[in-house]
Design a protein around this motif. Structure first.
Motif, PDB file in Angstrom:
ATOM      1  N   ILE A  12       7.452   7.769   1.481  1.00 19.23           N
ATOM      2  CA  ILE A  12       5.989   7.637   1.490  1.00 19.23           C
ATOM      3  C   ILE A  12       5.462   7.685   2.917  1.00 19.23           C
ATOM      4  CG2 ILE A  12       4.065   6.062   1.035  1.00 19.23           C
ATOM      5  CD1 ILE A  12       5.651   5.103  -1.447  1.00 19.23           C
ATOM      6  N   ILE A  13       6.091   6.940   3.809  1.00 20.19           N
ATOM      7  CA  ILE A  13       5.605   6.891   5.190  1.00 20.19           C
ATOM      8  C   ILE A  13       5.761   8.244   5.878  1.00 20.19           C
ATOM      9  CG2 ILE A  13       6.103   5.912   7.475  1.00 20.19           C
ATOM     10  CD1 ILE A  13       6.432   3.213   6.150  1.00 20.19           C
ATOM     11  N   ARG A  14       6.898   8.902   5.685  1.00 20.15           N
ATOM     12  CA  ARG A  14       7.085  10.230   6.288  1.00 20.15           C
ATOM     13  C   ARG A  14       6.045  11.207   5.767  1.00 20.15           C
ATOM     14  NH1 ARG A  14      12.529   9.064   5.519  1.00 20.15           N
ATOM     15  NH2 ARG A  14      12.537  10.264   3.562  1.00 20.15           N
ATOM     16  N   SER A  15       5.818  11.172   4.466  1.00 15.17           N
ATOM     17  CA  SER A  15       4.856  12.087   3.860  1.00 15.17           C
ATOM     18  C   SER A  15       3.451  11.851   4.400  1.00 15.17           C
ATOM     19  CB  SER A  15       4.867  11.906   2.342  1.00 15.17           C
ATOM     20  OG  SER A  15       3.866  12.689   1.736  1.00 15.17           O
ATOM     21  N   MET A  16       3.029  10.594   4.494  1.00 11.56           N
ATOM     22  CA  MET A  16       1.682  10.292   4.955  1.00 11.56           C
ATOM     23  C   MET A  16       1.527  10.550   6.458  1.00 11.56           C
ATOM     24  SD  MET A  16      -0.107   9.724   2.376  1.00 11.56           S
ATOM     25  CE  MET A  16      -1.544   9.454   3.418  1.00 11.56           C
ATOM     26  N   GLU A  17       2.572  10.309   7.230  1.00  8.82           N
ATOM     27  CA  GLU A  17       2.499  10.612   8.662  1.00  8.82           C
ATOM     28  C   GLU A  17       2.352  12.112   8.878  1.00  8.82           C
ATOM     29  OE1 GLU A  17       4.905   6.944  10.822  1.00  8.82           O
ATOM     30  OE2 GLU A  17       6.008   8.750  10.243  1.00  8.82           O
ATOM     31  N   LEU A  62       2.492  -4.200  -4.818  1.00  7.73           N
ATOM     32  CA  LEU A  62       3.334  -3.358  -5.668  1.00  7.73           C
ATOM     33  C   LEU A  62       4.707  -3.240  -5.017  1.00  7.73           C
ATOM     34  CD1 LEU A  62       0.695  -0.538  -6.376  1.00  7.73           C
ATOM     35  CD2 LEU A  62       1.228  -2.494  -7.834  1.00  7.73           C
ATOM     36  N   GLY A  63       5.516  -4.261  -5.229  1.00  8.01           N
ATOM     37  CA  GLY A  63       6.795  -4.374  -4.521  1.00  8.01           C
ATOM     38  C   GLY A  63       7.752  -3.233  -4.764  1.00  8.01           C
ATOM     39  N   PHE A  64       7.676  -2.604  -5.945  1.00 11.59           N
ATOM     40  CA  PHE A  64       8.605  -1.515  -6.252  1.00 11.59           C
ATOM     41  C   PHE A  64       8.459  -0.335  -5.291  1.00 11.59           C
ATOM     42  CE2 PHE A  64       4.793  -0.203  -8.484  1.00 11.59           C
ATOM     43  CZ  PHE A  64       4.787   1.166  -8.354  1.00 11.59           C
ATOM     44  N   LEU A  65       7.301  -0.235  -4.610  1.00 11.80           N
ATOM     45  CA  LEU A  65       7.083   0.879  -3.683  1.00 11.80           C
ATOM     46  C   LEU A  65       8.060   0.845  -2.512  1.00 11.80           C
ATOM     47  CD1 LEU A  65       3.180   1.067  -3.518  1.00 11.80           C
ATOM     48  CD2 LEU A  65       4.729   2.654  -4.666  1.00 11.80           C
ATOM     49  N   ASN A  66       8.618  -0.326  -2.225  1.00 12.83           N
ATOM     50  CA  ASN A  66       9.581  -0.426  -1.124  1.00 12.83           C
ATOM     51  C   ASN A  66      10.798   0.458  -1.347  1.00 12.83           C
ATOM     52  OD1 ASN A  66       8.547  -2.396   0.908  1.00 12.83           O
ATOM     53  ND2 ASN A  66       8.437  -3.730  -0.891  1.00 12.83           N
ATOM     54  N   LEU A  67      11.078   0.793  -2.606  1.00 12.39           N
ATOM     55  CA  LEU A  67      12.192   1.695  -2.902  1.00 12.39           C
ATOM     56  C   LEU A  67      11.937   3.086  -2.332  1.00 12.39           C
ATOM     57  CD1 LEU A  67      12.800   0.691  -6.627  1.00 12.39           C
ATOM     58  CD2 LEU A  67      14.215   0.065  -4.658  1.00 12.39           C
ATOM     59  N   PHE A  68      10.669   3.417  -2.138  1.00 16.26           N
ATOM     60  CA  PHE A  68      10.288   4.750  -1.679  1.00 16.26           C
ATOM     61  C   PHE A  68       9.622   4.701  -0.298  1.00 16.26           C
ATOM     62  CE2 PHE A  68       9.701   4.209  -6.270  1.00 16.26           C
ATOM     63  CZ  PHE A  68      10.670   5.071  -6.752  1.00 16.26           C
ATOM     64  N   LYS A  69       9.816   3.612   0.425  1.00 18.79           N
ATOM     65  CA  LYS A  69       9.103   3.392   1.686  1.00 18.79           C
ATOM     66  C   LYS A  69       9.265   4.554   2.660  1.00 18.79           C
ATOM     67  CE  LYS A  69       8.767   0.239   5.643  1.00 18.79           C
ATOM     68  NZ  LYS A  69       9.224  -1.046   6.238  1.00 18.79           N
ATOM     69  N   GLY A  70      10.504   4.953   2.914  1.00 18.04           N
ATOM     70  CA  GLY A  70      10.747   6.015   3.888  1.00 18.04           C
ATOM     71  C   GLY A  70      10.046   7.304   3.522  1.00 18.04           C
ATOM     72  N   ASN A  89      -2.109   3.450  10.930  1.00 18.02           N
ATOM     73  CA  ASN A  89      -2.553   3.115   9.585  1.00 18.02           C
ATOM     74  C   ASN A  89      -1.556   3.452   8.482  1.00 18.02           C
ATOM     75  OD1 ASN A  89      -5.347   1.949   9.605  1.00 18.02           O
ATOM     76  ND2 ASN A  89      -5.682   3.726  10.912  1.00 18.02           N
ATOM     77  N   VAL A  90      -0.659   4.369   8.721  1.00 19.93           N
ATOM     78  CA  VAL A  90       0.291   4.714   7.665  1.00 19.93           C
ATOM     79  C   VAL A  90       1.202   3.525   7.343  1.00 19.93           C
ATOM     80  CG1 VAL A  90       2.211   6.199   6.997  1.00 19.93           C
ATOM     81  CG2 VAL A  90       0.176   7.190   8.079  1.00 19.93           C
ATOM     82  N   PRO A  91       1.958   2.978   8.303  1.00 17.11           N
ATOM     83  CA  PRO A  91       2.770   1.800   7.970  1.00 17.11           C
ATOM     84  C   PRO A  91       1.935   0.558   7.676  1.00 17.11           C
ATOM     85  CG  PRO A  91       2.921   2.285  10.312  1.00 17.11           C
ATOM     86  CD  PRO A  91       2.205   3.426   9.675  1.00 17.11           C
ATOM     87  N   LEU A  92       0.765   0.447   8.299  1.00 13.84           N
ATOM     88  CA  LEU A  92      -0.081  -0.722   8.070  1.00 13.84           C
ATOM     89  C   LEU A  92      -0.560  -0.763   6.630  1.00 13.84           C
ATOM     90  CD1 LEU A  92      -1.454  -3.193   9.309  1.00 13.84           C
ATOM     91  CD2 LEU A  92      -3.375  -1.718   9.955  1.00 13.84           C
ATOM     92  N   ASN A  93      -1.034   0.364   6.108  1.00 20.88           N
ATOM     93  CA  ASN A  93      -1.493   0.405   4.724  1.00 20.88           C
ATOM     94  C   ASN A  93      -0.332   0.205   3.754  1.00 20.88           C
ATOM     95  OD1 ASN A  93      -3.755   1.231   2.704  1.00 20.88           O
ATOM     96  ND2 ASN A  93      -2.005   2.508   2.144  1.00 20.88           N
ATOM     97  N   PHE A  94       0.824   0.799   4.080  1.00 16.52           N
ATOM     98  CA  PHE A  94       1.980   0.624   3.192  1.00 16.52           C
ATOM     99  C   PHE A  94       2.374  -0.843   3.118  1.00 16.52           C
ATOM    100  CE2 PHE A  94       6.381   0.252   2.028  1.00 16.52           C
ATOM    101  CZ  PHE A  94       6.468   1.107   0.939  1.00 16.52           C
TER     102      PHE A  94
END
Length: 354
Positions: free
Chosen positions: A127-132, A117-125, A105-110
């Protein structure tokens, strides 16, 4: 009698087949089971803003409402990341806590929120590490057992707490027949239909091979809705309950040579690695299927239960049973079905509850 409450947000229209099976198994083994379901598709403006503040990883209105029903159980069975904060509530109330997640669900929700909210891709790594890390550490601290439905999820949780229980098809009592020249051959699609789950490719397949498609489920995006409603080669059969689906498929098996369709585009890590329930549904029924090279699907195709959609020669052989390709796939499906039976599912579920 031990009281179980299953909390879930993914059953707005009908009960999820997996939850339905779990409820039946637990009740047959002396547990009292209560289901707490989401009744709203949307949570309301204020709650949506609150959800957005945590990037929609959690459904806070449902969590707020569900925690009021925590007192009436001994075991809280919490479904998926969106409700994981409930585990802390249950733990404080000294409940046994089971967390079950059916997707990565972490990458799926992202993937879903970054499309808006396309700008979130700048912080993808980050965000995903934090949520995992949050999902792993929070579930380790507040949950007694964790259930996953796909092997790729095992490593995401603490060893010793996590149990892999593969999907068991409610359609296992159905059994397809050998290919018959006297029957029409049709494609079959089960479940949620979107472009990401192959809708454009299915359109190409039915138009190329001139076979109709039985569609049991619901279309979600604009292309899929138009395809399922306005294409005369698609026969929409409805979004049915498990019992209704079994009845309808039993009739279809008697009337047609059926070839399943299972193509999930690897748009994100969850779509790439997760087991597809429809793969297992087809295997359980002994129905050959056409899929893509997504690793879990390709593994099954390489065992002989189907063919790749990109292999025109094998697709044609399957559709007309040339060189006995269709019948060979049916036979291999039947031999693999034992790994996904209700009996195997029950054994593993009761181990977790023990």
């Amino acid at each position: 009698m031990r009281r179980v409450t299953i909390f879930t947000t993914n059953s707005v229209e009908k009960l999820h087949p997996r939850i339905e099976m779990q409820k039946t198994i637990l009740e047959n083994n002396g547990f009292s089971v209560n289901l707490v379901l989401s009744t709203e598709r949307r949570e309301g403006f204020v709650w949506e803003i609150i959800n957005l503040m945590t990037l929609k990883y959690f459904k806070w209105r449902a969590i707020h409402r569900f925690k009021k029903q925590m007192d009436d159980c001994d075991i809280a069975h919490i479904y998926d990341l969106q409700l994981l904060p409930l585990a802390k509530v249950a733990h404080k109330k000294q409940k046994r806590v089971i967390y079950e997640t059916l997707d990565d669900n972490v990458p799926l929700n992202f993937f879903a929120i970054s499309k808006k909210l396309g700008f979130l891709n700048l912080f993808k790594g980050a965000i995903i590490r934090s949520m995992e890390n949050y999902e792993k550490n929070f579930s380790n601290k507040y949950c007694h057992q964790i259930i996953v439905n796909s092997p790729n999820l095992i490593a995401k949780f603490k060893e010793g707490k996590v149990t892999y229980i593969p999907y068991s098809s409610p359609l296992q009592d159905l059994s397809s027949e050998s290919y018959s020249d006297e029957k029409e051959t049709v494609f079959l699609y089960l479940g949620k239909l979107t472009e990401g789950k192959g809708a454009r490719i299915y359109k190409e397949l039915i138009e190329q091979h001139k076979h109709k498609m039985l569609f049991f489920g619901k279309a979600y995006d604009a292309f899929s809705i138009d395809f399922s409603v306005n294409n005369p080669m698609v026969l929409p059969m409805g979004n049915l309950t498990s019992s209704q689906l079994k009845t309808a498929l039993l009739s279809a098996i008697k009337e047609y040579n059926i070839v399943g369709l299972s193509i999930i585009l690897p748009e994100n890590e969850s779509y790439k690695w997760q087991e597809a329930n429809k793969d297992i549904d087809y295997i359980a029924m002994g129905i050959p299927f056409i899929g893509n090279d997504r690793p879990p699907t390709l593994e099954k195709i390489e065992k002989g239960v189907g063919v790749l959609y990109t292999d025109d020669i094998r697709v044609n052989q399957l559709l007309i049973n040339k060189d006995n390709v269709y019948n060979n796939c049916v036979s291999i499906c039947h031999s693999l079905a034992k790994h996904y039976t209700l009996e195997a599912f029950e054994i593993e579920l009761l181990k977790v509850y023990a």
